[in-house]
Design an enzyme around this catalytic site. Structure first.
Site, mmCIF file in Angstrom:
data_model
loop_
_atom_site.group_PDB
_atom_site.id
_atom_site.type_symbol
_atom_site.label_atom_id
_atom_site.label_comp_id
_atom_site.label_asym_id
_atom_site.label_seq_id
_atom_site.Cartn_x
_atom_site.Cartn_y
_atom_site.Cartn_z
ATOM 1 N N PHE B 115 37.504 77.276 74.854
ATOM 2 C CA PHE B 115 36.071 77.260 74.611
ATOM 3 C C PHE B 115 35.548 78.689 74.664
ATOM 4 O O PHE B 115 36.163 79.553 75.288
ATOM 5 C CB PHE B 115 35.376 76.410 75.685
ATOM 6 N N GLN B 235 19.234 80.196 74.593
ATOM 7 C CA GLN B 235 20.466 80.297 73.807
ATOM 8 C C GLN B 235 20.385 79.550 72.480
ATOM 9 O O GLN B 235 19.968 78.394 72.444
ATOM 10 C CB GLN B 235 21.621 79.702 74.620
ATOM 11 N N HIS B 237 22.786 78.045 69.746
ATOM 12 C CA HIS B 237 24.185 77.685 69.505
ATOM 13 C C HIS B 237 24.507 78.059 68.061
ATOM 14 O O HIS B 237 23.729 77.779 67.157
ATOM 15 C CB HIS B 237 24.375 76.181 69.734
ATOM 16 N N LEU B 247 24.146 69.516 66.854
ATOM 17 C CA LEU B 247 25.215 70.344 67.402
ATOM 18 C C LEU B 247 26.588 70.028 66.812
ATOM 19 O O LEU B 247 26.963 68.871 66.684
ATOM 20 C CB LEU B 247 25.246 70.106 68.914
ATOM 21 N N GLU B 250 31.496 73.816 70.055
ATOM 22 C CA GLU B 250 32.351 74.992 70.064
ATOM 23 C C GLU B 250 33.817 74.575 70.140
ATOM 24 O O GLU B 250 34.710 75.314 69.756
ATOM 25 C CB GLU B 250 31.982 75.765 71.336
ATOM 26 N N ARG B 281 28.374 82.422 72.790
ATOM 27 C CA ARG B 281 27.471 81.922 71.752
ATOM 28 C C ARG B 281 26.436 82.927 71.285
ATOM 29 O O ARG B 281 26.094 82.966 70.105
ATOM 30 C CB ARG B 281 26.763 80.681 72.281
ATOM 31 N N HIS B 347 19.405 75.773 71.577
ATOM 32 C CA HIS B 347 20.297 74.863 72.258
ATOM 33 C C HIS B 347 20.073 74.753 73.763
ATOM 34 O O HIS B 347 20.045 73.672 74.314
ATOM 35 C CB HIS B 347 21.736 75.313 71.987
ATOM 36 N N ARG B 389 24.551 81.365 78.660
ATOM 37 C CA ARG B 389 25.465 80.404 79.284
ATOM 38 C C ARG B 389 26.746 80.256 78.476
ATOM 39 O O ARG B 389 26.729 80.284 77.250
ATOM 40 C CB ARG B 389 24.788 79.037 79.388
#
Lengths: 236, 573
Positions: B115, B235, B237, B247, B250, B281, B347, B389
């Site tokens: 990830f 954030q 994404h 979404l 990832e 991200r 996101h 994050r």
């Protein structure tokens, strides 16, 4: 493209009975029916009432009857529907307002089947082992989002409101099939009564309605087999 | 109607359910939420939950802490990140024991995958740290925790919308909520109240967040003059389905997917030569927007492709089945045959209600707390995520800090609290009736649309002084208009239009907090990228922002970052 949304409406404080109302909605190529409902609410008639949240088929809020079938408004694209789209609340549950029904009878059934992992064996320091093959047995049932499309389209449930219904039975099967679960007989007892798995007549409406493509009837058949094997009596 | 519980949990996502289960071991618990419990947005989390289990390759807690700190561009509080990563292993094991159906390795262990931003050996190469249940990890954990609640004495009050938190003399006494079905205003008195209401991505036009993600409780605290922390850090994404913002995990890149521009080239090696498409991200989102701005979007348009055609079909079907379905339904694309059109989507809020590691809500940057008030999950800012994050750290955050808050809340000595003061319910009734009777003629939907477009245009991936100043001015006019929101539906029962209006007002307030926080931070760090201040400035800005509004004036103060082991370095991947 222009659509006519024909919506079955009921305002508890004003209407004695439900009534139909038509709205004209313009929807783009990628848009969902839910987008159309939101647009009506935001810009035409704020009193139009429905549930919604994630808008992509994961939360189960916007289940309703659309052109005769229980489905999610967020998972149905305008492109795939005819010019006239007819919206009604989910069948078989009491209507609260417009497209909103009382979900309590539904969740009550879910809670009644010991819907949790039962295992009192000493806990290992790490995860309990489970092979990919064992895990695959629950792969279908763990995808349920509790939207009630299945239960609301089940003719047996229409006639017998005490019937546990497809969603609660899938939940029970999810644990019966889990290699880590030791709930065995106690849970099977709960689904073996007169209003349990044996009540299912394999009509397959649930399978057709499920927005998650879960083979609901297969799970109920597994419960039927297991209750028989254990000598538990089915219906009657 | 007045209800009384030892602990009141607001919100029924993963943080709320975790808190409720823990608190129920020590007393009575009520969970109130505006949705049915399993309808929460945690259910939409896809890719996984991070823990250095080392099931697939060697891993260590220290590497996880390092990645979390570096991922957060050194704004992460390192003591809190330590707690997060240390608790991660036992948390994931406990979830498994409770019944979470994790995907498995051939040996029967919890499977783990790569990830963004998770590495081994302090950044040497990507690490398999994400524990997952295909690409529906959130749903799997939500269902399990909801199921566990059926065993515990947890009372659920679904479809109750909180109108006010009652805080008097530095102590929280509970909340006042509207029962949607009846329209009745109810009081919930509690010795401790835990806010677990999730994010507020709906402040932006394109978002992966649910329609219910409107940050109502943050709005309530902000309007009471209480501080919010690090609101400038939001954030985006990198991979939202084009136009819809839905979404695409990832994990798709973790399984080998790559981003491709309009020239048919992969491009992440230019921005993150070592870990490429698995960079954090914020960096990937900036890379995509840069490609688009420089004319290398697909066909010159505002999107790029996520190409999964090199991932074996079997992997797609077993590990990314939801993504396959979403792409087919919403884009008409089978990812094994065609690339998926994607663009960044709002996101996750790194900022939120300031808390300590036990979830206590702070009212000053020096650590004074409101007695009996806790927060956990995305609505809170501990801060474990700093300025950006990492994927899979949010599910972890909800369960780790939800539990800790539940534990502390239930341990309050004065369990039942002093009760609700007279007037609390009356005030909420007045708020509702003034909204219902407002004849200003403005539609909440119009306000929301104007705000969301403005935030997307001026305050998303790239920001600058001129744009933010214009946004601040515009938000002031939007706020004034929002004072004239009228409601068609005059009924009391299930009045969702009333809730839309309330949510819209909260969103406008949060938009204001985001824009002003972004305007004052004259540096670029993590998800906050100022084109006029492109460098990180540790000399002036290695600190958390506290914003609060008193008597119509916005004030800032700052809190130092906890740095224990990892000194700030240049952030390269």
């Amino acid at each position: 493209m222009d659509k006519t949304f024909r919506i079955k409406r009921f305002a508890p404080e004003k209407d004695n009975a439900s009534r139909w109302e038509d709205f004209s909605v313009e929807l783009g190529p990628h848009e969902r029916l839910l987008d159309g409902l939101v647009r009506i609410k935001e810009f035409t008639d704020g009193s139009l009432t429905f549930r919604r949240s994630c808008a992509h088929g994961m939360c189960g809020s916007c289940a309703m009857k659309i052109n005769g079938r229980s489905r999610l408004a967020c998972q149905t694209l305008a492109d795939d529907m005819p010019e006239l789209v007819i919206f009604e609340p989910l069948p078989a549950f009491p209507v609260i307002k417009d497209l909103v029904v009382d979900m309590e009878p539904f969740f009550e059934k879910i809670r009644s089947v010991m819907p949790y992992l039962v295992n009192d064996e000493p806990l290992p320091g790490r995860e309990r082992p489970q092979s990919p093959e064992e895990m695959e047995k629950i792969l279908d049932s763990i995808r349920c989002i509790l939207c009630a499309c299945c239960t609301s389209s089940c003719p047996v449930y229409w006639g017998d409101k005490q019937y546990l219904g497809p969603a609660a039975l899938v939940k029970a099967a999810r644990f019966v099939l889990d290699s880590r679960d030791r709930g065995g007989k106690a849970r099977l007892d709960l689904v073996s009564g007169a209003h349990g798995a044996a009540r299912c007549h394999s009509i397959y409406n649930c399978v057709e309605a499920c927005p998650r493509d879960i083979d609901v009837t297969r799970h109920i058949a597994i419960l039927k087999r297991q209750t028989l094997k254990r000598g538990l009596r089915g219906a009657r | 109607m007045v209800h009384r519980f030892d602990t009141l949990v607001i919100g029924s996502g993963l943080a709320g359910l975790s808190a409720a289960i823990e608190a129920s071991l020590q007393g009575t618990v009520a969970v109130i939420a505006k949705l049915y419990p399993t309808r929460c947005h945690s259910s939409a989390a896809q890719g996984g939950i991070a823990a250095a289990l080392g099931n697939e390759e060697p891993d260590s807690i220290e590497w996880h802490v390092y990645d979390t700190v570096k991922g957060g561009d050194y704004l992460t509080d390192q003591d809190a990140a330590g707690t997060l990563c240390e608790d991660a292993i036992k948390t994931v094991i406990r979830l498994e024991h409770l019944g979470v159906p994790f995907s498995r390795t051939p040996q029967g262990k919890i499977a783990q995958r790569r990830f963004g931003g998770h590495t081994r050996d302090f950044g040497a190469a990507p690490a398999r740290r994400a524990c997952y249940s295909a690409d529906r990890t959130g749903l799997a954990i939500v269902n399990t925790l909801y199921e566990q609640c059926a065993k515990q004495p947890v009372a659920f009050f679904p479809e109750y919308h909180v109108l006010d938190l009652v805080i008097e003399d530095g102590r929280c006494l509970g909340a006042v909520a509207l029962e949607l079905r009846t329209g009745e205003i109810c009081a919930f008195e509690a010795g401790a109240t835990i806010i677990a209401t999730g994010g507020y991505g709906r402040v932006f036009k394109t978002t992966s967040n649910a329609m219910a993600s409107t940050g109502d409780l943050l709005g309530i605290l902000y309007s009471k003059g209480m501080p919010l922390e690090d609101m400038e850090f939001f954030q985006f994404h990198p991979t939202g389905l084009l136009g819809l913002g839905i979404l695409v995990t990832e994990g798709a890149r973790g399984e080998g997917g790559v981003l491709v521009n309009g020239n048919g080239e992969t491009f992440m090696e230019k921005y993150a030569p070592r870990i490429k498409d698995l960079a954090p991200r914020d960096m990937v989102s900036r890379a995509i927007i840069t490609e688009i701005k420089e004319g290398r979007g697909i066909g010159g348009n505002d999107y790029v492709y996520l190409d999964l055609r090199n991932v074996p079909r079997k992997t797609l079907e077993t590990r990314l089945p939801e993504i396959m379905t979403f792409s087919r339904i919403y884009m008409g694309v089978d990812p094994s045959e065609k690339p998926i059109p994607v663009a960044p989507t709002a996101h996750y809020a790194m900022g939120g209600i300031p808390t300590d590691r036990d979830g206590r809500v702070l009212i000053t940057e020096s650590g004074a707390a409101v007695e009996g008030l806790f927060a956990a999950g995305e609505c809170a800012c501990v801060s474990v995520h700093g300025a950006n994050r990492l994927g899979c750290n949010s599910l972890l955050d909800t369960v780790v800090f939800g539990r800790r808050a539940g534990m502390k809340a239930a341990a309050q000595k004065d369990k039942s609290g002093p009760g609700m003061p007279p007037g609390a319910m009356e005030r909420a009734r007045e708020t509702v009736s003034s909204l219902l009777n407002n004849k200003g003629g403005v539609r909440a939907g119009a306000i929301k649309k104007e705000l969301q477009e403005l935030m997307m245009d001026k305050c998303s991936v790239f920001r600058d002084d001129a744009g933010l100043r214009a946004a601040a001015e515009k938000i002031e006019t939007i706020r004034q208009k929002a004072g004239n929101i009228s409601i068609d539906d005059k009924g009391e029962k299930f009045n969702t239009e009333l809730l839309d209006a309330i949510e819209t007002i909260h969103l406008v307030n949060l938009g204001e907090a985001i824009v002003h926080s972004a305007l004052q931070r004259t540096e670029s760090r993590g998800a906050h990228c100022r084109q006029d201040y492109p460098e990180r400035d540790d000399g002036n800005w290695l600190k958390h922002t506290f914003i609060r509004k008193k008597d119509g004036e916005i004030h800032f103060s700052f809190k130092p970052v906890s740095i224990t082991k990892f000194k700030p370095e240049k952030r390269q991947y």
